[in-house]
Design a protein around this motif. Sequence first.
Motif, short mmCIF file in Angstrom:
data_model
loop_
_atom_site.label_atom_id
_atom_site.label_comp_id
_atom_site.label_asym_id
_atom_site.label_seq_id
_atom_site.Cartn_x
_atom_site.Cartn_y
_atom_site.Cartn_z
N ASP A 3 0.83 -1.20 0.00
CA ASP A 3 0.00 0.00 0.00
C ASP A 3 0.87 1.26 0.00
N ASP A 4 1.94 1.25 0.78
CA ASP A 4 2.85 2.40 0.79
C ASP A 4 3.48 2.62 -0.58
N ASP A 5 3.93 1.54 -1.21
CA ASP A 5 4.56 1.67 -2.54
C ASP A 5 3.57 2.15 -3.58
N ARG A 6 2.33 1.65 -3.48
CA ARG A 6 1.29 2.09 -4.43
C ARG A 6 0.99 3.57 -4.23
N CYS A 7 0.86 3.99 -2.97
CA CYS A 7 0.55 5.40 -2.68
C CYS A 7 1.72 6.31 -3.06
N ARG A 8 2.94 5.83 -2.88
CA ARG A 8 4.10 6.63 -3.28
C ARG A 8 4.09 6.87 -4.78
N SER A 9 3.72 5.82 -5.53
CA SER A 9 3.63 5.95 -6.98
C SER A 9 2.46 6.85 -7.38
N LYS A 10 1.35 6.77 -6.64
CA LYS A 10 0.15 7.52 -6.98
C LYS A 10 0.27 9.00 -6.63
N TYR A 11 0.76 9.30 -5.41
CA TYR A 11 0.72 10.67 -4.90
C TYR A 11 2.05 11.42 -5.01
N GLY A 12 3.16 10.69 -5.24
CA GLY A 12 4.45 11.36 -5.43
C GLY A 12 4.86 12.22 -4.24
N LYS A 13 5.08 13.50 -4.47
CA LYS A 13 5.60 14.40 -3.43
C LYS A 13 4.65 14.52 -2.25
N TYR A 14 3.36 14.36 -2.50
CA TYR A 14 2.39 14.47 -1.40
C TYR A 14 2.54 13.29 -0.43
N TRP A 15 2.88 12.14 -0.96
CA TRP A 15 3.10 10.98 -0.10
C TRP A 15 4.34 11.18 0.76
N LYS A 16 5.37 11.82 0.19
CA LYS A 16 6.57 12.12 0.98
C LYS A 16 6.23 13.06 2.13
N LEU A 17 5.39 14.05 1.86
CA LEU A 17 4.94 14.95 2.93
C LEU A 17 4.18 14.18 4.00
N TYR A 18 3.36 13.25 3.56
CA TYR A 18 2.58 12.44 4.50
C TYR A 18 3.50 11.59 5.37
N CYS A 19 4.49 10.95 4.75
CA CYS A 19 5.43 10.11 5.50
C CYS A 19 6.29 10.94 6.45
N ASP A 20 6.60 12.16 6.06
CA ASP A 20 7.34 13.04 6.97
C ASP A 20 6.50 13.37 8.21
N LYS A 21 5.19 13.50 8.01
CA LYS A 21 4.32 13.86 9.12
C LYS A 21 3.93 12.64 9.96
N VAL A 22 3.79 11.48 9.28
CA VAL A 22 3.47 10.22 9.98
C VAL A 22 4.57 9.23 9.63
N PRO A 23 5.70 9.25 10.35
CA PRO A 23 6.90 8.52 9.91
C PRO A 23 6.83 7.00 10.10
N TYR A 24 5.97 6.52 11.00
CA TYR A 24 5.97 5.08 11.27
C TYR A 24 4.92 4.37 10.42
N ARG A 25 5.28 3.18 9.94
CA ARG A 25 4.41 2.46 9.03
C ARG A 25 3.29 1.73 9.79
N ILE A 26 3.64 0.98 10.86
CA ILE A 26 2.63 0.17 11.56
C ILE A 26 2.68 0.39 13.07
N VAL A 27 3.85 0.18 13.67
CA VAL A 27 3.98 0.24 15.13
C VAL A 27 4.60 1.58 15.52
N PRO A 28 3.86 2.44 16.21
CA PRO A 28 4.39 3.77 16.57
C PRO A 28 5.70 3.66 17.37
N GLY A 29 6.69 4.43 16.93
CA GLY A 29 7.96 4.45 17.63
C GLY A 29 8.87 3.30 17.34
N VAL A 30 8.39 2.31 16.57
CA VAL A 30 9.19 1.10 16.31
C VAL A 30 9.38 0.87 14.82
N TYR A 31 8.27 0.82 14.07
CA TYR A 31 8.35 0.46 12.64
C TYR A 31 7.27 1.21 11.87
#
Length: 435
Positions: free
Chosen positions: A407-435
């Motif tokens: 899902d992350d890879d698909r969204c990165r391809s779909k949203y481009g720079k906006y997805w990078k902004l999103y990941c900067d704001k919400v840096p963890y993929r599943i487990v907060p503070g860990v992963y």
Amino acid sequence: MGSDSKMVHSPLVTFASMLSLLCLCPPFVILLWYTMVHADGSVSQMWSYLREHGHIGLLEIWPRPTGTALKIIACYAAFEAALQLLLPGKKVEGPISPAGNRPVYKANGVLAYGVTMITYLSLWWFGIFNPSIVYDHLGEIFSALIFGSLIFCIFLHIKGHLAPSSSDSGSSGNIIIDFYWGMELYPRIGKDFDFKVFTNCRFGMMSWAVLAVTYCIKQYDMYGHLSDSMLVNTILMLVYVTKFFWWEAGYWNTMDIAHDRAGFYICWGCLVWVPSIYTSPGMYLVNHPVNLGSQLALSILAAGILCIYINYDCDRQRQEFRRTNGKCSVWGKAPSKIVASYTTTSGETKASLLLTSGWWGLARHFHYVPEILGAFFWTVPALFNHFLPYFYVVFLTILLFDRAKRDDDRCRSKYGKYWKLYCDKVPYRIVPGVY
């Protein structure tokens, strides 16, 4: 094929995983059933048997589909298909597809679930049909589903080539990829019968509830009472499935429906893997009742219900955010969001809102944490005498971590720079503070 079908792993890993799953999943279903029902749930006992007898031993224990098994499957499938078509329901629009289409569904899942469970329990209560028969023919049912679902997937493959239901279809040029991932995003018969709603929701998820009740009744028939471990397991699984159908319209916005095409991965998985693997903790408990005691049983039950509620609230929060176009309250505040534009395969520019607060500010896929914990809590009543009841928890963890990456890879391809902004704001993929 559209961008949603691009491989997110290396080609070697992708092909190896597809071929291994195509070859190994069918026999694994039979091995798990046989181990649970006939080998005391012991992996070592099953392994010793296979080491001694090899593939001949597997063929000897593989049950042949019987007339009884085929009748049970046919009656159940026809009943669920009829409910899907005939029960009333509000029209609900799905998300805009990669090709710019917007599918329309009839939201009658809660009603279908209620009718199914009331009918099944009434057949047992009035002595018309004993659900223990389903358990007694379970191996034959799984065997018939394995082969019947393969034929169904071949049908979907041919239909995708010859008569696709929408422009959200196409071939990758590789027959293995096309068969595994599917040709069509929304295969239908006419306008009203959606195959993925049937396989995923009305056959697969409904069978989870039906089999949970079946295992309960079988244990009662065997011992004259229900163990508290079976009660906790069954209640938690039924709460989870009830939550699913209550939220079914939201499920139609998820990766399973909106992005994964109708092939072996989704359709065979829901027709075979869900009724066999997802229900396996209850299958194990039929022959292995555990007395937990009131305090432990109630503690497990409360923890499981809490996890299922948090999982539901995560999905509800995002669904409400999307429904109101961001004009809602999240944890008592205006939601934090990113407006992300993207281009469809037809060249249209669209916009999506990405929620960055509430549960969705903790991690991009935080809702997977309570889902995995919920599965653990409806399995832990089996305690720890054998590993096999926990296979579903391990499988679910691997599945959801892989899904989060896809899902992350698909969204990165779909949203481009906006997805990078999103990941900067919400840096963890599943487990907060860990992963």
